[in-house]
Design a protein around this motif. Structure first.
Motif, PDB file in Angstrom:
ATOM      1  N   SER A 206      25.955   1.649  67.594  1.00  0.00           N
ATOM      2  CA  SER A 206      25.885   2.648  66.376  1.00  0.00           C
ATOM      3  C   SER A 206      26.124   1.820  65.471  1.00  0.00           C
ATOM      4  O   SER A 206      26.609   0.616  65.279  1.00  0.00           O
ATOM      5  CB  SER A 206      26.846   3.761  66.637  1.00  0.00           C
ATOM      6  OG  SER A 206      26.933   4.658  65.297  1.00  0.00           O
ATOM      7  N   THR A 207      25.830   2.296  64.180  1.00  0.00           N
ATOM      8  CA  THR A 207      26.096   1.586  62.866  1.00  0.00           C
ATOM      9  C   THR A 207      27.515   2.057  62.331  1.00  0.00           C
ATOM     10  O   THR A 207      28.157   1.568  61.388  1.00  0.00           O
ATOM     11  CB  THR A 207      25.254   1.866  61.614  1.00  0.00           C
ATOM     12  OG1 THR A 207      25.180   3.468  61.624  1.00  0.00           O
ATOM     13  CG2 THR A 207      23.793   1.515  62.068  1.00  0.00           C
ATOM     14  N   GLU A 208      28.255   2.775  62.999  1.00  0.00           N
ATOM     15  CA  GLU A 208      29.592   3.457  62.431  1.00  0.00           C
ATOM     16  C   GLU A 208      30.599   3.179  63.443  1.00  0.00           C
ATOM     17  O   GLU A 208      30.774   3.718  64.389  1.00  0.00           O
ATOM     18  CB  GLU A 208      29.220   4.923  62.312  1.00  0.00           C
ATOM     19  CG  GLU A 208      30.134   5.542  61.233  1.00  0.00           C
ATOM     20  CD  GLU A 208      29.765   4.960  59.841  1.00  0.00           C
ATOM     21  OE1 GLU A 208      30.754   4.319  59.178  1.00  0.00           O
ATOM     22  OE2 GLU A 208      28.776   5.008  59.456  1.00  0.00           O
ATOM     23  N   ALA A 209      31.685   2.317  62.857  1.00  0.00           N
ATOM     24  CA  ALA A 209      32.722   1.828  63.853  1.00  0.00           C
ATOM     25  C   ALA A 209      33.580   3.110  63.881  1.00  0.00           C
ATOM     26  O   ALA A 209      34.269   3.273  65.002  1.00  0.00           O
ATOM     27  CB  ALA A 209      33.465   0.819  62.999  1.00  0.00           C
ATOM     28  N   SER A 210      33.821   4.037  63.365  1.00  0.00           N
ATOM     29  CA  SER A 210      34.760   5.244  63.267  1.00  0.00           C
ATOM     30  C   SER A 210      34.136   5.944  64.718  1.00  0.00           C
ATOM     31  O   SER A 210      35.008   6.559  65.230  1.00  0.00           O
ATOM     32  CB  SER A 210      34.786   6.268  62.207  1.00  0.00           C
ATOM     33  OG  SER A 210      33.594   6.512  61.745  1.00  0.00           O
ATOM     34  N   CYS A 211      32.932   6.282  64.732  1.00  0.00           N
ATOM     35  CA  CYS A 211      32.181   7.043  65.891  1.00  0.00           C
ATOM     36  C   CYS A 211      32.387   6.043  67.082  1.00  0.00           C
ATOM     37  O   CYS A 211      32.851   6.661  68.236  1.00  0.00           O
ATOM     38  CB  CYS A 211      30.637   6.948  65.749  1.00  0.00           C
ATOM     39  SG  CYS A 211      30.277   8.094  64.356  1.00  0.00           S
ATOM     40  N   LEU A 212      32.133   4.719  67.088  1.00  0.00           N
ATOM     41  CA  LEU A 212      32.357   3.982  68.164  1.00  0.00           C
ATOM     42  C   LEU A 212      33.900   3.931  68.612  1.00  0.00           C
ATOM     43  O   LEU A 212      34.296   3.845  69.908  1.00  0.00           O
ATOM     44  CB  LEU A 212      31.913   2.554  67.858  1.00  0.00           C
ATOM     45  CG  LEU A 212      30.607   2.105  67.572  1.00  0.00           C
ATOM     46  CD1 LEU A 212      30.197   0.957  66.921  1.00  0.00           C
ATOM     47  CD2 LEU A 212      29.715   2.679  68.835  1.00  0.00           C
ATOM     48  N   LEU A 213      34.789   4.027  67.858  1.00  0.00           N
ATOM     49  CA  LEU A 213      36.425   4.171  68.155  1.00  0.00           C
ATOM     50  C   LEU A 213      36.522   5.429  68.719  1.00  0.00           C
ATOM     51  O   LEU A 213      37.166   5.237  69.757  1.00  0.00           O
ATOM     52  CB  LEU A 213      37.244   3.956  67.140  1.00  0.00           C
ATOM     53  CG  LEU A 213      38.553   4.097  67.276  1.00  0.00           C
ATOM     54  CD1 LEU A 213      39.140   2.946  67.937  1.00  0.00           C
ATOM     55  CD2 LEU A 213      39.605   4.395  65.838  1.00  0.00           C
ATOM     56  N   ASN A 214      36.137   6.284  68.493  1.00  0.00           N
ATOM     57  CA  ASN A 214      36.074   7.838  69.114  1.00  0.00           C
ATOM     58  C   ASN A 214      35.436   7.668  70.365  1.00  0.00           C
ATOM     59  O   ASN A 214      36.053   8.207  71.530  1.00  0.00           O
ATOM     60  CB  ASN A 214      35.577   8.840  68.382  1.00  0.00           C
ATOM     61  CG  ASN A 214      35.592  10.230  68.925  1.00  0.00           C
ATOM     62  OD1 ASN A 214      36.721  10.666  69.334  1.00  0.00           O
ATOM     63  ND2 ASN A 214      34.561  10.883  69.008  1.00  0.00           N
ATOM     64  N   ILE A 215      34.125   7.194  70.919  1.00  0.00           N
ATOM     65  CA  ILE A 215      33.512   7.155  71.706  1.00  0.00           C
ATOM     66  C   ILE A 215      34.275   6.147  72.967  1.00  0.00           C
ATOM     67  O   ILE A 215      34.325   6.587  73.896  1.00  0.00           O
ATOM     68  CB  ILE A 215      31.925   6.715  71.606  1.00  0.00           C
ATOM     69  CG1 ILE A 215      31.312   7.933  70.640  1.00  0.00           C
ATOM     70  CG2 ILE A 215      31.297   6.277  72.660  1.00  0.00           C
ATOM     71  CD1 ILE A 215      29.906   7.312  70.377  1.00  0.00           C
ATOM     72  N   GLU A 216      34.592   5.101  72.327  1.00  0.00           N
ATOM     73  CA  GLU A 216      35.250   4.033  73.155  1.00  0.00           C
ATOM     74  C   GLU A 216      36.547   4.439  73.740  1.00  0.00           C
ATOM     75  O   GLU A 216      36.889   4.400  75.126  1.00  0.00           O
ATOM     76  CB  GLU A 216      35.427   2.640  72.300  1.00  0.00           C
ATOM     77  CG  GLU A 216      35.957   1.686  73.208  1.00  0.00           C
ATOM     78  CD  GLU A 216      36.211   0.223  72.224  1.00  0.00           C
ATOM     79  OE1 GLU A 216      35.720  -0.717  72.916  1.00  0.00           O
ATOM     80  OE2 GLU A 216      36.599   0.568  71.188  1.00  0.00           O
ATOM     81  N   ALA A 217      37.503   5.307  73.064  1.00  0.00           N
ATOM     82  CA  ALA A 217      38.600   6.062  73.503  1.00  0.00           C
ATOM     83  C   ALA A 217      38.341   6.856  74.703  1.00  0.00           C
ATOM     84  O   ALA A 217      38.996   6.757  75.731  1.00  0.00           O
ATOM     85  CB  ALA A 217      39.261   6.769  72.517  1.00  0.00           C
ATOM     86  N   TYR A 218      37.247   7.642  74.596  1.00  0.00           N
ATOM     87  CA  TYR A 218      36.945   8.547  75.653  1.00  0.00           C
ATOM     88  C   TYR A 218      36.465   7.757  76.907  1.00  0.00           C
ATOM     89  O   TYR A 218      36.848   7.982  78.066  1.00  0.00           O
ATOM     90  CB  TYR A 218      36.031   9.547  75.411  1.00  0.00           C
ATOM     91  CG  TYR A 218      35.434  10.369  76.615  1.00  0.00           C
ATOM     92  CD1 TYR A 218      36.174  11.515  76.889  1.00  0.00           C
ATOM     93  CD2 TYR A 218      34.369  10.004  77.118  1.00  0.00           C
ATOM     94  CE1 TYR A 218      35.660  12.453  77.682  1.00  0.00           C
ATOM     95  CE2 TYR A 218      33.939  10.947  78.322  1.00  0.00           C
ATOM     96  CZ  TYR A 218      34.518  12.155  78.729  1.00  0.00           C
ATOM     97  OH  TYR A 218      34.303  12.938  79.478  1.00  0.00           O
ATOM     98  N   ILE A 219      35.702   6.709  76.717  1.00  0.00           N
ATOM     99  CA  ILE A 219      35.176   5.816  77.907  1.00  0.00           C
ATOM    100  C   ILE A 219      36.191   5.113  78.364  1.00  0.00           C
ATOM    101  O   ILE A 219      36.222   5.307  79.741  1.00  0.00           O
ATOM    102  CB  ILE A 219      34.038   5.012  77.083  1.00  0.00           C
ATOM    103  CG1 ILE A 219      32.899   5.361  76.860  1.00  0.00           C
ATOM    104  CG2 ILE A 219      33.739   3.814  78.456  1.00  0.00           C
ATOM    105  CD1 ILE A 219      32.006   4.524  76.023  1.00  0.00           C
ATOM    106  N   LYS A 220      37.356   4.647  77.995  1.00  0.00           N
ATOM    107  CA  LYS A 220      38.315   4.187  78.594  1.00  0.00           C
ATOM    108  C   LYS A 220      39.225   4.839  79.289  1.00  0.00           C
ATOM    109  O   LYS A 220      39.816   4.532  80.305  1.00  0.00           O
ATOM    110  CB  LYS A 220      39.109   3.103  77.460  1.00  0.00           C
ATOM    111  CG  LYS A 220      38.480   1.943  76.825  1.00  0.00           C
ATOM    112  CD  LYS A 220      39.176   1.084  75.999  1.00  0.00           C
ATOM    113  CE  LYS A 220      38.615  -0.048  75.411  1.00  0.00           C
ATOM    114  NZ  LYS A 220      39.468  -0.868  74.439  1.00  0.00           N
ATOM    115  N   LYS A 221      39.437   6.371  78.551  1.00  0.00           N
ATOM    116  CA  LYS A 221      40.283   7.238  79.226  1.00  0.00           C
ATOM    117  C   LYS A 221      39.745   7.405  80.645  1.00  0.00           C
ATOM    118  O   LYS A 221      40.493   7.802  81.772  1.00  0.00           O
ATOM    119  CB  LYS A 221      40.581   8.398  78.141  1.00  0.00           C
ATOM    120  CG  LYS A 221      41.806   9.403  78.844  1.00  0.00           C
ATOM    121  CD  LYS A 221      41.977  10.340  77.746  1.00  0.00           C
ATOM    122  CE  LYS A 221      42.763  11.177  78.364  1.00  0.00           C
ATOM    123  NZ  LYS A 221      43.051  12.485  77.622  1.00  0.00           N
TER     124      LYS A 221
END
Length: 238
Positions: A206-221
């Protein structure tokens, strides 16, 4: 071409490597990059939460920090779109309004700047992975980019882009939305990641770091076999 880099506070604090890669990309495209270390937040979080007085303070500071800038480029469509679309409302009746009106046509999100203004799309990057792309709400609807990131991905050696279902649907972040409406946000994030997994992709770009942080948190959990990555980091890969 001389440009001024605007690094949003979100990227500065949480993804400094993405900021460095973004600057390297601009240099590879032939730009002379200036960075003012006094820059901070654009004011979007305060504005979205109803604190317009505080947001105006940040808007005035932004214009002060970039008072000498002729061209401003940022790796965030969300922040750039906010500045373009809402600063005029914040600065109505203020002395800085004319300065903003002169500057606003020269403020760009970086994929738009590279593709539509510099006409530079090939960075000799190599990324041997299957990927899918998440269109952020702000990038798609507030700034207006869609084809630009994909145009840049086309020229990356070894990259295979597979579009997911409902790629334009929100990932559930939405700034303070994720905190105020956690259960709804989590369900939206789950749907987004499940759609990405169905493609067989190894990365969500994505071009949006805030979206990626949200998505990444779910992936890691959930310990899922996929990762989130910013477009700038992919373009800088070799």
């Amino acid at each position: 071409m001389e440009v001024n880099a605007f690094i949003p506070c979100f990227i500065d604090q949480l993804y400094p490597k993405t900021a460095a890669n973004f600057i390297d990309i601009l240099k590879k495209a032939g730009c002379e990059v200036n960075y003012n270390p006094e820059q901070t937040c654009c004011g979007q979080p305060a504005f979205n939460s109803g604190y317009w007085k505080e947001a105006k303070t940040m808007a005035v500071k932004f214009l002060t920090d970039f008072s000498e800038a002729k061209t401003i480029v940022s790796p965030s469509a969300s922040c750039t779109g906010f500045i373009r679309n809402y600063y005029e409302r914040l600065l109505t009746g203020e002395a800085q309004l004319n300065k903003f009106k002169q500057l606003v046509p020269h403020i760009f999100e970086f994929s738009d700047f590279l593709v539509n203004h510099l006409r530079f799309t090939d960075f000799q990057a190599e990324f041997n992975h299957k990927v899918t792309f998440h269109d952020s709400c702000a990038g798609l609807r507030e700034y207006g980019i869609k084809k630009e990131p994909r145009k840049l991905l086309e020229n990356i050696k070894g990259l295979q882009l597979i579009e997911m279902e409902d790629t334009t649907t929100c990932c559930g972040f939405g700034g303070t939305f994720a905190a105020k409406f956690h259960d709804i946000s989590a369900a939206m994030t789950e749907q987004k990641v499940e759609n990405a997994l169905k493609t067989g992709a190894e990365y969500i770009i994505s071009t949006e770091a805030s979206c990626l942080l949200n998505i990444e948190a779910y992936i890691k959990k959930q310990k899922l076999p996929i990762r989130a990555i910013h477009l700038a980091d992919v373009l800088a890969s070799s």
